[in-house]
Design an enzyme around this catalytic site. Structure first.
Site, short mmCIF file in Angstrom:
data_model
loop_
_atom_site.label_atom_id
_atom_site.label_comp_id
_atom_site.label_asym_id
_atom_site.label_seq_id
_atom_site.Cartn_x
_atom_site.Cartn_y
_atom_site.Cartn_z
N SER A 188 7.63 -0.55 5.58
CA SER A 188 6.50 -0.64 4.43
C SER A 188 5.15 -1.18 4.77
CB SER A 188 6.90 -1.55 3.37
OG SER A 188 8.39 -1.25 2.91
N VAL A 189 3.94 -0.65 4.28
CA VAL A 189 2.73 -1.13 4.62
C VAL A 189 1.81 -2.09 3.50
CG1 VAL A 189 0.26 -0.39 5.41
CG2 VAL A 189 2.31 0.85 5.65
N LEU A 206 0.83 -1.27 -0.17
CA LEU A 206 0.01 -0.05 -0.16
C LEU A 206 0.83 1.19 -0.03
CD1 LEU A 206 -2.69 -0.88 2.80
CD2 LEU A 206 -2.87 -1.09 0.28
N LYS A 214 2.05 -3.28 8.69
CA LYS A 214 3.27 -2.71 8.72
C LYS A 214 4.63 -3.39 8.85
CE LYS A 214 3.77 1.84 9.04
NZ LYS A 214 3.78 3.14 9.43
N ASP A 229 5.13 14.08 12.03
CA ASP A 229 5.17 14.01 10.83
C ASP A 229 3.66 14.03 10.28
OD1 ASP A 229 6.39 13.73 8.47
OD2 ASP A 229 6.29 11.45 8.53
N GLN A 276 4.73 3.04 1.78
CA GLN A 276 5.99 3.16 2.75
C GLN A 276 6.19 4.52 3.55
OE1 GLN A 276 9.52 1.18 1.31
NE2 GLN A 276 10.87 2.64 2.39
N GLY A 277 6.21 4.05 4.67
CA GLY A 277 6.48 5.28 5.82
C GLY A 277 7.73 5.36 6.24
N ALA A 287 8.40 4.32 9.35
CA ALA A 287 8.89 3.13 9.91
C ALA A 287 8.87 1.81 9.61
CB ALA A 287 7.76 3.03 10.98
#
Length: 615
Positions: A331-332, A324, A346, A443, A326-327, A329
């Site tokens: 990958s999702v 979905l 995640k 963030d 990546q942030g 912290a």
């Protein structure tokens, strides 16, 4: 020795009690809101400050010994009187959680002379007059009935038995009682009188509430009355400790036999603690084994565990087709659990075990944070080759994918944008003031705002980014966040307060109104923030509104949001409003606020253009 003997005798006395360790499933929570109307012709800033002061004092008075609070602020005009009553079977944490949710609702919708909100877990009321002697008020008493009929001929007899039993139990037991009748069908009931009521008034209130529920035709109903709360359901909605709470006679026996100096609530707590101690002692060897063999799992006791193999299968081994995004912290991935539930998984990355331990300590803190505008953490997996977090799945895309897509089919209307802004502000305000642990997001940006099927916003990644280590995607500043959204005091000096989130929120709402992304390295008149500031000074702020709206917007609201955005992005921390003040300004059409005094801070000026936009 004497104390030990007393405790031993007491444990022996309660050892015959048979209690289950499981907690009954909760039914969906309902609430009843009643407000005195807001006077649109007179907005009194001191009234808001008095309200906030009164509510803050209530939060401080919630303790293990007292889940009800009477408070007042009388040095303002008009004065403010507040009353809170939580259900007696709640923990302090749950009581505070219910109070803060209710307080936010009253703050948003009932900014007039008074208001009250009744939910399944607590009752909160404020007014500009002393209402401590008001126990009965039929104008505010209401029964909420489920529409579905029961279809059971004997159900009414069982229901009546449960309601009578719980009423008698509550009156005898200091205003609280839980009871069940389990025959051909189970009926569960719970009653709570306000602690300001005497025994006779409590009985009168519950009898009236019971009469109102007898008119219902369904498997579940609740009575929200001025001085009491009564609910029944065919599904268990309270735990066993609530039903087996010692009554007055039992507490007197315990006190006179073992602990004559203890209060009623202390005796109740001791009884529950003793029972829990008995259960824990009998399971001690097993628990010790679990702690040794699963030491890492014990570091996050409040995190629901998912098996790694199950999540790996749910995400098709973390296949790219299920990814979905990546942030900061990790990958999702989209995951489909064996029971058909869709979740977001995640997969985290860490530099060292130290960072992993710190991260999961933080997961433990935020696992109980819940709000309609926050993505809910469902659990985690920490025993496989990768550490995983499991979140609720939000069916729509992130805000940036809808707002900034040039050829998007769906253009967000002004009403949708304004509702998104309101929702984000409420979620942030909850993180700063409503949850038990203050959380600074660090963030806030469009890609961290997810939209559900109804385009309601949910803030993602709250509370997590502050635990992450430095890696190749981050500069060596040691600052967590995204350039273009970073407050100057945080970016340059590393000084972090909730006003850093306020700054990022200001950038975000300016982006939502203008439909343009703020580029950290765009200088001068090309900068979105600079352009909006120049239009504000020239009294042409309406030219900043997204032209794709084609005039279909409420100009007064749009201009107000842009001005609030400019207030938020001022360089001086002191000049930025708090999230509570922002929510108030957004929710109240006639609210007055100062004009921005400083131009927006353009963070790119302190960094080199070839650096990553993520720090």
């Amino acid at each position: 020795m004497q104390i030990c003997a007393s405790i031993a005798q007491f444990l022996a006395w309660v050892s015959f009690l048979v209690l289950l360790a499981t907690v009954g499933s909760s039914s969906s929570s309902e609430s009843l809101l009643n407000c005195q109307p807001l006077d649109h012709h007179l907005v009194n800033p001191s009234r808001l400050l008095g309200f906030l002061r009164a509510m803050s004092s209530v939060n401080d008075f919630i303790t293990n010994d007292k889940l009800w609070v009477v408070s007042s602020i009388t040095d303002v005009s008009p004065p403010i009187y507040v009353f809170l009553q939580c259900r007696e079977d709640l923990s302090v944490s749950d009581c505070r959680h219910c109070f803060n949710e209710s307080r936010l609702e009253l703050e948003r919708k009932c900014s007039g002379s008074g208001g009250r909100i009744h939910s399944d877990r607590c009752f909160l009321r404020f007014d500009d007059r002393d209402f401590s002697e008001e126990f009965v008020d039929p104008t505010f008493d209401k029964a909420n009935c489920e529409e579905t009929g029961t279809g059971f001929g004997e159900f009414w007899r069982f229901l009546d038995e449960a309601l009578v039993n719980v009423t008698l139990k509550a009156v005898k037991n200091g205003g609280f009682g839980a009871a069940s009748v389990i025959k051909t069908e189970a009926v569960y009931a719970l009653a709570q009188c306000w602690q300001t009521l005497d025994e006779n008034t409590c009985r009168e209130c519950l009898v009236n509430a019971r009469s109102s529920l007898r008119a219902c035709d369904g498997h579940e109903a609740r009575a929200f009355f001025t001085g009491c709360y009564l609910k029944y359901s065919t599904h268990k909605f309270f735990d066993d400790a609530a039903e087996h709470k010692p009554d007055a006679d039992q507490r007197n026996f315990i006190r006179s036999s073992f602990f004559p100096h203890l209060s009623d609530r202390d005796v109740t707590r001791l009884a529950i603690a003793a029972i829990s101690l008995s259960i824990l002692t009998s399971l001690g060897a097993f628990i010790s084994y679990r702690r040794v063999s699963r030491k890492r799992k014990a570091q996050v006791p409040s995190c629901v565990n998912f098996k790694y193999e199950m999540l790996e299968k749910a995400t098709e081994s973390f296949h790219d087709s299920m990814k979905l995004g990546q942030g900061g912290a990790g990958s999702v991935y989209k995951g489909i659990l064996p029971d058909g539930r869709i979740v977001a998984v995640k997969k985290l990355f860490f530099n060292t075990r130290e960072w992993a331990d710190q991260f999961f300590n933080e997961v433990n803190l935020i696992s109980g944070v819940q709000h309609k505008n926050l993505v809910r953490l469902l659990g985690c997996s920490i025993e496989g080759p990768k550490s995983l977090l499991v979140y609720e799945y939000v069916h729509n895309r992130s805000l940036d994918q809808i707002l900034f897509m040039k050829n998007t089919v769906h253009i967000l209307s002004w009403k949708q944008r304004f509702n998104i802004i309101i929702g984000i502000s409420e979620g942030l305000e909850y993180l700063h003031r409503g949850s038990e642990v203050k959380i600074i997001h660090r963030d806030i940006k469009t890609s961290n705002i997810l939209l559900d099927r109804n385009l309601s916003p949910k803030i993602a990644d709250f509370g997590l980014i502050r635990s992450m280590g430095t890696d190749k995607t981050q500069t060596n500043t040691g600052i967590a966040g995204t350039l273009g959204y970073l407050a100057p005091e945080y970016l340059i000096k590393g000084q972090l307060t909730e006003k850093a989130d306020v700054y990022a929120f200001g950038v975000l709402i300016i982006e939502i109104v203008t439909g343009k992304k703020n580029n950290a390295f765009t200088q001068g008149t090309s900068s979105v923030l600079y352009s909006v500031w120049e239009h504000f000074k020239a009294n042409t702020l309406d030219r900043s509104i997204d032209p794709r709206l084609k005039g279909s917007f409420v100009e007064e609201e749009a201009l107000k949001v842009l001005q609030i955005g400019l207030l938020c992005v001022q360089s001086s921390v002191e000049l930025r409003p708090s999230m509570s003040e922002i929510v108030f300004m957004l929710q109240n059409k006639d609210s007055k606020f100062e004009y921005p005094k400083q131009p927006p801070f353009l963070s790119a000026s302190v960094l080199m253009p070839d650096e990553e936009t993520r720090v």
